[in-house]
Scaffold this motif. Structure first.
Motif, PDB file in Angstrom:
ATOM      1  N   VAL A 146      54.429  28.555  43.685  1.00 50.33           N
ATOM      2  CA  VAL A 146      54.931  29.841  43.195  1.00 50.33           C
ATOM      3  C   VAL A 146      53.920  30.923  43.537  1.00 50.33           C
ATOM      4  CG1 VAL A 146      55.700  31.132  41.182  1.00 50.33           C
ATOM      5  CG2 VAL A 146      56.129  28.671  41.328  1.00 50.33           C
ATOM      6  N   ARG A 147      54.397  32.018  44.056  1.00 48.70           N
ATOM      7  CA  ARG A 147      53.500  33.125  44.370  1.00 48.70           C
ATOM      8  C   ARG A 147      52.889  33.709  43.103  1.00 48.70           C
ATOM      9  NH1 ARG A 147      57.540  36.875  47.472  1.00 48.70           N
ATOM     10  NH2 ARG A 147      58.859  35.996  45.836  1.00 48.70           N
ATOM     11  N   PRO A 148      51.641  34.142  43.148  1.00 49.92           N
ATOM     12  CA  PRO A 148      51.007  34.691  41.944  1.00 49.92           C
ATOM     13  C   PRO A 148      51.667  35.986  41.491  1.00 49.92           C
ATOM     14  CG  PRO A 148      49.630  35.050  43.889  1.00 49.92           C
ATOM     15  CD  PRO A 148      50.742  34.144  44.311  1.00 49.92           C
ATOM     16  N   VAL A 149      51.470  36.314  40.216  1.00 49.15           N
ATOM     17  CA  VAL A 149      52.056  37.513  39.610  1.00 49.15           C
ATOM     18  C   VAL A 149      50.983  38.589  39.494  1.00 49.15           C
ATOM     19  CG1 VAL A 149      53.248  38.433  37.595  1.00 49.15           C
ATOM     20  CG2 VAL A 149      53.666  36.069  38.327  1.00 49.15           C
ATOM     21  N   SER A 150      51.335  39.818  39.879  1.00 48.10           N
ATOM     22  CA  SER A 150      50.388  40.929  39.784  1.00 48.10           C
ATOM     23  C   SER A 150      50.332  41.450  38.354  1.00 48.10           C
ATOM     24  CB  SER A 150      50.800  42.054  40.737  1.00 48.10           C
ATOM     25  OG  SER A 150      52.068  42.575  40.356  1.00 48.10           O
ATOM     26  N   GLU A 151      49.483  42.428  38.119  1.00 50.67           N
ATOM     27  CA  GLU A 151      49.323  42.990  36.781  1.00 50.67           C
ATOM     28  C   GLU A 151      50.592  43.659  36.280  1.00 50.67           C
ATOM     29  OE1 GLU A 151      46.027  45.575  36.964  1.00 50.67           O
ATOM     30  OE2 GLU A 151      44.526  43.987  37.226  1.00 50.67           O
ATOM     31  N   ASN A 152      51.398  44.186  37.186  1.00 50.07           N
ATOM     32  CA  ASN A 152      52.644  44.845  36.771  1.00 50.07           C
ATOM     33  C   ASN A 152      53.827  43.880  36.711  1.00 50.07           C
ATOM     34  OD1 ASN A 152      53.168  44.337  39.427  1.00 50.07           O
ATOM     35  ND2 ASN A 152      53.215  46.496  40.071  1.00 50.07           N
ATOM     36  N   GLY A 153      53.550  42.574  36.839  1.00 51.97           N
ATOM     37  CA  GLY A 153      54.599  41.573  36.689  1.00 51.97           C
ATOM     38  C   GLY A 153      55.365  41.249  37.957  1.00 51.97           C
ATOM     39  N   GLN A 154      54.998  41.856  39.089  1.00 52.71           N
ATOM     40  CA  GLN A 154      55.684  41.602  40.348  1.00 52.71           C
ATOM     41  C   GLN A 154      55.051  40.410  41.066  1.00 52.71           C
ATOM     42  OE1 GLN A 154      58.479  43.313  41.356  1.00 52.71           O
ATOM     43  NE2 GLN A 154      58.294  44.244  39.317  1.00 52.71           N
ATOM     44  N   ARG A 155      55.917  39.657  41.775  1.00 51.60           N
ATOM     45  CA  ARG A 155      55.421  38.536  42.553  1.00 51.60           C
ATOM     46  C   ARG A 155      54.695  39.044  43.799  1.00 51.60           C
ATOM     47  NH1 ARG A 155      55.069  33.700  39.950  1.00 51.60           N
ATOM     48  NH2 ARG A 155      56.756  33.625  38.429  1.00 51.60           N
ATOM     49  N   GLN A 156      53.476  38.540  43.996  1.00 50.33           N
ATOM     50  CA  GLN A 156      52.696  38.929  45.159  1.00 50.33           C
ATOM     51  C   GLN A 156      52.913  37.932  46.300  1.00 50.33           C
ATOM     52  OE1 GLN A 156      48.833  38.970  43.030  1.00 50.33           O
ATOM     53  NE2 GLN A 156      48.738  41.128  43.594  1.00 50.33           N
ATOM     54  N   LYS A 157      52.106  38.075  47.327  1.00 54.42           N
ATOM     55  CA  LYS A 157      52.117  37.103  48.422  1.00 54.42           C
ATOM     56  C   LYS A 157      51.385  35.839  47.974  1.00 54.42           C
ATOM     57  CE  LYS A 157      52.025  40.731  51.958  1.00 54.42           C
ATOM     58  NZ  LYS A 157      51.296  41.284  53.123  1.00 54.42           N
ATOM     59  N   HIS A 158      51.503  34.806  48.794  1.00 53.15           N
ATOM     60  CA  HIS A 158      50.775  33.571  48.501  1.00 53.15           C
ATOM     61  C   HIS A 158      49.269  33.834  48.561  1.00 53.15           C
ATOM     62  CE1 HIS A 158      54.014  30.636  48.213  1.00 53.15           C
ATOM     63  NE2 HIS A 158      54.643  31.349  49.123  1.00 53.15           N
ATOM     64  N   GLN A 159      48.515  33.002  47.840  1.00 51.66           N
ATOM     65  CA  GLN A 159      47.091  33.250  47.685  1.00 51.66           C
ATOM     66  C   GLN A 159      46.369  33.268  49.027  1.00 51.66           C
ATOM     67  OE1 GLN A 159      45.555  33.989  44.646  1.00 51.66           O
ATOM     68  NE2 GLN A 159      43.994  34.634  46.099  1.00 51.66           N
ATOM     69  N   ILE A 160      46.769  32.410  49.952  1.00 52.98           N
ATOM     70  CA  ILE A 160      46.075  32.367  51.236  1.00 52.98           C
ATOM     71  C   ILE A 160      46.303  33.653  52.028  1.00 52.98           C
ATOM     72  CG2 ILE A 160      47.959  31.250  52.529  1.00 52.98           C
ATOM     73  CD1 ILE A 160      45.727  29.592  53.913  1.00 52.98           C
ATOM     74  N   LEU A 161      47.462  34.280  51.852  1.00 55.04           N
ATOM     75  CA  LEU A 161      47.714  35.547  52.534  1.00 55.04           C
ATOM     76  C   LEU A 161      46.924  36.681  51.899  1.00 55.04           C
ATOM     77  CD1 LEU A 161      51.564  35.293  53.183  1.00 55.04           C
ATOM     78  CD2 LEU A 161      49.656  34.599  54.648  1.00 55.04           C
ATOM     79  N   LEU A 162      46.730  36.610  50.575  1.00 54.19           N
ATOM     80  CA  LEU A 162      45.886  37.609  49.914  1.00 54.19           C
ATOM     81  C   LEU A 162      44.436  37.487  50.393  1.00 54.19           C
ATOM     82  CD1 LEU A 162      47.292  37.398  46.263  1.00 54.19           C
ATOM     83  CD2 LEU A 162      47.815  39.103  48.019  1.00 54.19           C
ATOM     84  N   SER A 163      43.976  36.235  50.550  1.00 53.32           N
ATOM     85  CA  SER A 163      42.608  36.033  51.048  1.00 53.32           C
ATOM     86  C   SER A 163      42.483  36.541  52.480  1.00 53.32           C
ATOM     87  CB  SER A 163      42.246  34.549  50.986  1.00 53.32           C
ATOM     88  OG  SER A 163      42.286  34.074  49.656  1.00 53.32           O
ATOM     89  N   LEU A 164      43.529  36.330  53.271  1.00 52.59           N
ATOM     90  CA  LEU A 164      43.509  36.792  54.653  1.00 52.59           C
ATOM     91  C   LEU A 164      43.463  38.317  54.717  1.00 52.59           C
ATOM     92  CD1 LEU A 164      43.599  35.746  57.548  1.00 52.59           C
ATOM     93  CD2 LEU A 164      46.089  35.838  57.435  1.00 52.59           C
ATOM     94  N   GLU A 165      44.185  38.989  53.842  1.00 48.56           N
ATOM     95  CA  GLU A 165      44.145  40.450  53.812  1.00 48.56           C
ATOM     96  C   GLU A 165      42.764  40.954  53.399  1.00 48.56           C
ATOM     97  OE1 GLU A 165      47.251  41.733  51.260  1.00 48.56           O
ATOM     98  OE2 GLU A 165      48.863  41.341  52.713  1.00 48.56           O
ATOM     99  N   SER A 166      42.153  40.292  52.427  1.00 54.37           N
ATOM    100  CA  SER A 166      40.802  40.692  52.011  1.00 54.37           C
ATOM    101  C   SER A 166      39.811  40.532  53.147  1.00 54.37           C
ATOM    102  CB  SER A 166      40.360  39.853  50.806  1.00 54.37           C
ATOM    103  OG  SER A 166      41.223  40.049  49.715  1.00 54.37           O
ATOM    104  N   LEU A 167      39.939  39.447  53.903  1.00 44.93           N
ATOM    105  CA  LEU A 167      39.053  39.245  55.048  1.00 44.93           C
ATOM    106  C   LEU A 167      39.277  40.331  56.095  1.00 44.93           C
ATOM    107  CD1 LEU A 167      37.001  37.479  56.588  1.00 44.93           C
ATOM    108  CD2 LEU A 167      38.948  36.184  57.497  1.00 44.93           C
ATOM    109  N   GLY A 168      40.533  40.680  56.345  1.00 43.32           N
ATOM    110  CA  GLY A 168      40.817  41.726  57.318  1.00 43.32           C
ATOM    111  C   GLY A 168      40.210  43.068  56.927  1.00 43.32           C
TER     112      GLY A 168
END
Length: 559
Positions: A146-168
């Motif tokens: 399940v994709r993680p939930v943001s602070e406003n309750g919306q579903r975010q991307k998968h964790q590995i994609l969030l890590s990839l964006e941070s690296l970028g």
């Protein structure tokens, strides 16, 4: 009653919604009871010649707020979103012709299970997996989470994609200080499962990691982490490697020959990818790999990964090419880079490290592809070392299996066969089989080594039988009836042991050990064993039905 929306296809038909509207109109406007409303609607439509065979003739249930819901069967069925079907292209892990879906399709199904059917996240994932698998969908490249939930309750991307964006973002901002932490997180997520690596690759992880490696080259502490993340991404995805990636790896090996992560990248890039192997060898990777082993400086981890990378270069495991260069690469390692001496000397330097010894033996066996190479291993002291290693490490299954593989390989030289038997290796092979009778890999390698020692050497047959080799082979067959490889390997020494030169007197003892029923069982259970088992039965003097499968006449082969 409203006019029916019908069309003529041999008979008049209406939509389910039209029938439901007619029933609801009878209830609300004519105050009919539900059952009466249904009967009235049926009569009206049938009087107009409408075919109702595909219409559910029932009243839709009422919700708590008094509104009519869908029919019960639609409420019971958890309809998944329409999948965007694709056909697998034969990639690793995806059966040829299997159905595939996008990650977004799976995520939509999970989200629908959560929002519309009030499932818990874990249950929603399990339900989506079951539904897609029941439709024949291959989910090997899908992240089943399940994709993680943001602070406003919306579903975010998968964790590995969030890590990839941070690296970028860190690479774009030239923030080298954050690279080690971000790269370690990305590498850990890539190592979780192949689906994570596949998802990351589809979203540009490879060029992002190349950019991170370029930034890290100016900051020594970050480069090992960048190469480790690249190695994790290439695991199972060697097709990602391109020319800039090859140059990066060769540069890292030249400038930092002690970097295990760079060696892992080479290994993962070579597994099941013949083009990468040939291009890396052409670019000069072999002296870098043998040099890393020769100049190990006592670094066990470095020797292990370097030996594994060397072995990957000698494989012929890419089904996409008709002929590989495995033999040529082995020749180059031995003749141009002194690979046999390098590996044997490294093994002598790590006598107490079973992990290193296992890798070195596995690689050494891949290089014994010519008669002269087998003899060179003996001349360099490799045979005596293997015999000593087998005796000293009998309790370590991995070392035993790989040492047996080396003995099997060097016994391909007929002159070396005599040296192996004279060194007492035959008795140690039998001991290894008996000691590890529950290990199918050791049984397979041990029986195959006995086969090689007996092949074209009738004088060795008596030594093997007297030492219990035939009985050990039969015990291995009895212990692993479901393992085709174990059934084939023990069957092969038996014709040699019962050969016609002076082996007729050996037939009786071998048959008395129960060879005939075991060989018959192997033929019945494993089709691949039929020819070898039939030959063994024939040479043992047993009755064998020989069928003429083809007589030159037009028609199919007899089965």
């Amino acid at each position: 009653m409203r006019g029916a929306r019908w069309h003529k296809m041999g008979s008049r038909q209406i939509a389910q919604e039209t029938f439901d509207e007619a029933v609801q109109e009878n209830i609300t406007e004519f105050q009919m009871e539900p059952e009466e409303a249904v009967r009235e609607a049926v009569q009206q439509f049938q009087s107009q010649g409408v075919d109702l065979s595909n219409i559910v003739k029932a009243v839709r249930p009422v919700s708590e707020n008094g509104q009519r819901q869908k029919h019960q069967i639609l409420l019971s069925c958890r309809v998944l979103p329409r999948a965007r079907w694709g056909c697998a292209r034969g990639g690793r892990g995806a059966p040829m012709g299997s159905r595939q879906i996008a990650q977004e399709t799976f995520d939509e199904a999970v989200q629908e299970n959560i929002t519309e059917f009030q499932m818990e996240p874990e249950e929603a994932v399990r339900e989506a997996v079951q539904q897609f698998q029941s439709q024949g969908v291959d989910l090997s490249n899908i992240v089943k989470a399940v994709r993680p939930v943001s602070e406003n309750g919306q579903r975010q991307k998968h964790q590995i994609l969030l890590s990839l964006e941070s690296l970028g973002r860190a690479v774009a901002e030239q923030d080298a200080a954050r690279l080690p932490e971000l790269l370690a997180a990305l590498a850990a997520q890539c190592q979780q499962e192949p689906a994570c690596r596949c998802l990351a690759a589809r979203h540009g992880a490879y060029p992002a990691l190349l950019a991170a490696c370029g930034l890290a080259e100016g900051h020594g502490a970050a480069l090992p982490a960048a190469l480790a993340a690249l190695a994790a991404l290439l695991d199972g995805q060697p097709e990602l490697l391109d020319a800039p990636g090859r140059e990066l790896l060769l540069r890292a090996l030249r400038e930092r020959p002690a970097a295990p992560a760079a060696l892992r990248c080479v290994r993962h890039a070579c597994l099941r990818h013949e083009r990468n192997r040939q291009q890396l060898v052409g670019a000069g990777v072999l002296p870098l790999l043998t040099g890393a082993v020769a100049r190990h400086g006592g670094d066990a981890q470095l020797v292990r990964v370097a030996a594994a990378a060397l072995r990957a270069v000698t494989l012929d495991d890419d089904i996409r090419v008709p002929f590989g260069h495995a033999h040529e690469h082995a020749r180059m390692i031995v003749l141009e880079n002194d690979g046999l001496r390098v590996l044997i000397e490294a093994a002598k330097a790590f006598r107490d490290d079973c992990g290193v010894l296992s890798e070195l033996c596995a690689t050494l066996s891949r290089l014994a592809v010519r008669n002269e190479f087998c003899q060179e291993i003996v001349d360099l002291g490799g045979l005596n070392f293997m015999v000593t290693l087998l005796a000293d490490c009998m309790e370590h299954p991995d070392v035993v299996r790989q040492a047996l593989g080396v003995l099997r390989a060097v016994a391909g030289n007929d002159d070396v066969k005599d040296a192996v038997v004279s060194a007492g290796a035959a008795d140690l092979i039998v001991l290894a089989i008996n000691r590890h009778l529950g290990n199918p890999q050791i049984c397979e390698q041990g029986c195959a080594a006995l086969c090689m020692l007996a092949l074209r050497k009738p004088e060795n047959c008596g030594v093997i039988v007297e030492g219990g080799g035939a009985l050990a082979a039969l015990q291995a067959m009895k212990a692993h009836p479901g393992e085709a490889a174990v059934q084939v390997s023990p069957s092969q020494p038996l014709p040699s042991l019962a050969g016609l030169l002076w082996g007729r007197e050996l037939r009786g003892p071998i048959l008395a050990m129960g060879a005939e029923p075991l060989l018959a069982e192997a033929r019945a259970l494993h089709r691949d064993c039929d020819d070898v088992a039939r030959a063994a039965l024939r040479d043992l003097g047993c009755h064998v039905e020989l069928r003429e499968l083809w007589t030159g006449q037009k028609g199919g082969l007899a089965q």
